[in-house]
Scaffold this active site. Sequence first.
Site, mmCIF file in Angstrom:
data_model
loop_
_atom_site.group_PDB
_atom_site.id
_atom_site.type_symbol
_atom_site.label_atom_id
_atom_site.label_comp_id
_atom_site.label_asym_id
_atom_site.label_seq_id
_atom_site.Cartn_x
_atom_site.Cartn_y
_atom_site.Cartn_z
ATOM 1 N N ASP A 554 6.974 10.007 0.995
ATOM 2 C CA ASP A 554 6.010 8.923 1.213
ATOM 3 C C ASP A 554 5.953 7.992 0.001
ATOM 4 O OD1 ASP A 554 5.441 10.033 3.630
ATOM 5 O OD2 ASP A 554 3.582 11.029 2.995
ATOM 6 N N ASP A 556 3.744 6.957 -1.965
ATOM 7 C CA ASP A 556 2.464 7.080 -2.661
ATOM 8 C C ASP A 556 2.659 7.999 -3.860
ATOM 9 O OD1 ASP A 556 2.685 9.582 -1.556
ATOM 10 O OD2 ASP A 556 1.012 9.345 -0.137
#
Length: 701
Positions: A554, A556
């Site tokens: 991801d 993030d």
Amino acid sequence: MAQTSSAYNARHLSVLEGLEAVRKRPGMYIGSTDSRGLMHCLWEIIDNSVDEALGGHAQNIRVLLHADGSVEVHDDGRGIPVDVEPRTGLSGVEVVFTKLHAGGKFGGGSYGSSGGLHGVGASVVNALSERLDVQVDRGGKTYQMSFRRGEPGRFADGSRPRADAPFEPFTSVSEPEVVGKAKRGVTGTRIRYWADPHIFTPDAQFKFDELVNRVRQTSFLVPGLRLTIVDERRRPGTPGEHGPVEETFQHDGGITEFVDHLAVDGAVTDVWRLTGHGSFTERVPVIDAAGASRMEDLERSCEVDIALRWGVGYDTNLRSFVNIISTPKGGTHVTGFEQALLKTLRKGVEANARRLKAGNDKVEKDDVLAGLTAVVTVRLPEPQFEGQTKEILGTSAVRQIVAKVVEKELSARLNATSRADKAQASLLLEKVVSEMKSRISARQHKETQRRKNALETSSLPAKLLDCRTDDVARSELFIVEGDSALGTARHARNSDTQALLPIRGKILNVQKASVADMLSNAECAALIQVVGAGSGRSFDIEAARYGKIVLMTDADVDGAHIRTLLLTLFFRYMRPMVEHGRVYAAVPPLHRIEVVRRGKPNEYVYTYSEAELHRRLGELRDAGESIKEPIQRYKGLGEMDADQLAETTMDPAHRTLRRVRIEHAEAAERAFDLLMGSDVAPRKEFIISGASHLDRERIDA
């Protein structure tokens, strides 16, 4: 024309006779005529000064890289002899710089052990120089002698010395000229030379970083010697780009400090020092006063000094030296060291086999060398090297002497009774056994994890969604984070060439875990099993089942952390995949902008950073486009549809991949150890010092 001919007499032929061979075949003496050969010439001059320090006659050496391309080496040793050498009738300076195989390093009279051994270093540098000046301080006087491509004479210099200054060769008598007075008790040698552009390639240059590394290395090998480098060239991309730069090195701790400097992983043992000596008889040719050669048996002594320590890693960093000369390709001293190391540690493991649960398997050399940082030095008179470049020691008797010293000293360490020594010996034996077990386990993995055909059964992890192709070059393994991303990626992939392996969250931090812990971790073991090429020292990149490994996490902070943990695993245990450029990081988008089209399907624009988002929004609004609000911010790969994931992240026609490279392995090792290692204090300091530069908007909280 007649005057020129009369100035050229038989004396010149006798001077240039030997050196002409050097100019015609320089590669035989310095290896090449590029930067490597240019640096080799400099090492020859520096090593002559270091030999004075080894004999206890010099404490300071200074190397200056001049702006005009010349290089100068100063030392405060005894100074090259300026009196007449009786055999040739020439001064000592001229003999050293014009005669091959001449000097004070034969027979052991002036130097007990030295780096320059063949008597050709200074004369070869002189032969390959457009100009060479030497100044000697002796007896209260400063003497000077100059050479042009090996021929002695005088340069008509103006305000400063130049290689292209008018030159007048000596025609009758050549001897060093007295050009000044030296302070009482001051001695030393200063050599400045300009490499001949007719010999060296146009791009050949002195490399500052290489010079710094070699000088630093020498300072470790000769404790107390002060070495200084000054770079006045102002070369772009160097530390002296904006002005002269000076660096000084002095290490009183010797090779113990050298090992500390080389070691980058966490320590299993302290730095151990193994010292000893031995003697041997060598039959060598000796030339008597009448010039006749005869064979004679000489008693030689060999001093052994070794510093070593084991760390938690599996890489081996072994440096070997003979009389301060590096032997990168080893030789008899390294052979004796490795043999004794294996023999002694095998005995230690066998004596503690029950406690260590070693079984009946035998420890091999790779198990013992894993995580070892060592500096092996020997000093002996007139060692036999293979070639002038001195990369391999050939003196056979040294092997047995080194082996005896290592076996005796290391056995004493392993059997020491003090609590600290016993604890370190126990940790070392446990590490060796752990490496042995991991080697056996990796070999078993490699034997069973070859790509299976349709008629064979596969023992690969059940969660692997393999691809159909047998062409390794076309195959790609996507390591995806979590089951939600796996579900989307399953429909987005090209099942012919793209395989998927899901992992559950954050895997083990292998930088501070043992090999046994790594192998027992389900996620790490599964990944090594799927790649199929083993791990650690036994990793065989030819057996890897995939041409590309793509880390798809991801976009993030958690995704970045997982990617870092995965990269740590590859860097530590499957490094050839990174070194060969076969590990990539996927670049999924952060945002999706939906542009409204009247009467047509809406258009989607993907952006990969906050800056790009604002830039694209500004461009679209300036163009009068209508944008649907809110703009989608992807928190994870699972939020994408399969078509979106394929288009942005997995389809080779549209995706962006970042190749992971190791430009500087030692710097990468230090970075991984800082960010992922077991020592918390330096990492805390790094985080605190960098906190002010952090963009808080990038933190998902």
